[in-house]
Write a protein that holds these residues in place. Sequence first.
Motif, mmCIF file in Angstrom:
data_model
loop_
_atom_site.group_PDB
_atom_site.id
_atom_site.type_symbol
_atom_site.label_atom_id
_atom_site.label_comp_id
_atom_site.label_asym_id
_atom_site.label_seq_id
_atom_site.Cartn_x
_atom_site.Cartn_y
_atom_site.Cartn_z
ATOM 1 N N VAL A 125 -64.892 -12.866 -27.346
ATOM 2 C CA VAL A 125 -65.475 -11.775 -28.149
ATOM 3 C C VAL A 125 -67.250 -12.162 -26.957
ATOM 4 N N GLN A 126 -66.928 -13.348 -26.659
ATOM 5 C CA GLN A 126 -68.861 -13.405 -25.179
ATOM 6 C C GLN A 126 -68.485 -12.756 -24.042
ATOM 7 N N MET A 127 -66.900 -12.779 -23.578
ATOM 8 C CA MET A 127 -66.057 -11.781 -22.236
ATOM 9 C C MET A 127 -66.384 -10.418 -22.760
ATOM 10 N N TYR A 128 -66.092 -10.303 -23.937
ATOM 11 C CA TYR A 128 -66.399 -8.704 -24.188
ATOM 12 C C TYR A 128 -67.661 -7.977 -24.370
ATOM 13 N N GLU A 129 -68.577 -9.260 -24.595
ATOM 14 C CA GLU A 129 -70.307 -8.452 -24.183
ATOM 15 C C GLU A 129 -70.609 -8.786 -23.436
ATOM 16 N N TYR A 130 -70.228 -9.255 -22.559
ATOM 17 C CA TYR A 130 -70.136 -9.377 -21.068
ATOM 18 C C TYR A 130 -70.176 -8.643 -20.286
ATOM 19 N N LEU A 131 -68.448 -7.607 -20.510
ATOM 20 C CA LEU A 131 -68.213 -6.859 -19.928
ATOM 21 C C LEU A 131 -68.971 -5.220 -20.451
ATOM 22 N N LYS A 132 -68.930 -4.743 -22.052
ATOM 23 C CA LYS A 132 -70.089 -4.096 -22.180
ATOM 24 C C LYS A 132 -71.636 -4.520 -21.481
ATOM 25 N N TYR A 133 -71.831 -5.271 -20.827
ATOM 26 C CA TYR A 133 -72.942 -5.610 -20.425
ATOM 27 C C TYR A 133 -73.235 -5.181 -18.956
ATOM 28 N N TYR A 134 -71.978 -4.517 -18.196
ATOM 29 C CA TYR A 134 -71.949 -4.179 -17.020
ATOM 30 C C TYR A 134 -71.370 -2.896 -17.144
ATOM 31 N N GLY A 135 -71.613 -2.434 -18.384
ATOM 32 C CA GLY A 135 -70.573 -1.487 -18.602
ATOM 33 C C GLY A 135 -68.607 -1.502 -18.379
ATOM 34 N N LEU A 136 -68.221 -2.717 -17.911
ATOM 35 C CA LEU A 136 -66.889 -2.824 -17.738
ATOM 36 C C LEU A 136 -65.941 -2.145 -19.449
#
Length: 196
Positions: A125-136
Amino acid sequence: MIKINKSDLEAVAVKPSQYPEPNLKEIAFAGRSNVGKSSLLNLLTGRKSLARVSGNPGKTRTINFYIINDEFRIVDLPGYGYARVSKSVSSDWGPMMEKYLSSRENLIKVIQLVDIRHAPSRQDVQMYEYLKYYGLDGIVAATKADKVSRNELSRNIAVIRKTLGMGKDDRVIPCSSLKRTGQDELLLEIEKLLEE
């Protein structure tokens, strides 16, 4: 559909000075240790041992850049969340990945891998939120799909979507390296990304 005819390891990096020139589009793969990333990369590229598959998870401790068809790169990010790797080693990975994800201008997408048999972990979940943050964000490969029944498949995909907070246009692609499923769908997504 894109066909991968040629794939070679181009660079192994722990810091930006070791990255290859940012002259080609890059699509990175990220996932927990032991989620089947190496097997999936080997399936996509049609190579038995492009990415080393190992019995001991947490093996990829570097960012590996593979040049594909001389046209783009697949980037294998270190697996996260494996308990047996010493804290000092795993604490190096965070900054190493963060540096890559936040500053690599030719990175167009990160495909995140999750194990279809289990709800995504806190780290997923952390990883996905992180990717969301960078638009990836937006594409999840749900590995080990041969290990669940048809009924479980759709139920588990719904759990993955909900747990990661995915949008309606985001894709979850069930994959099995063993049964060779998900390969075409992923290659199609990669093709679309490269055409954008």
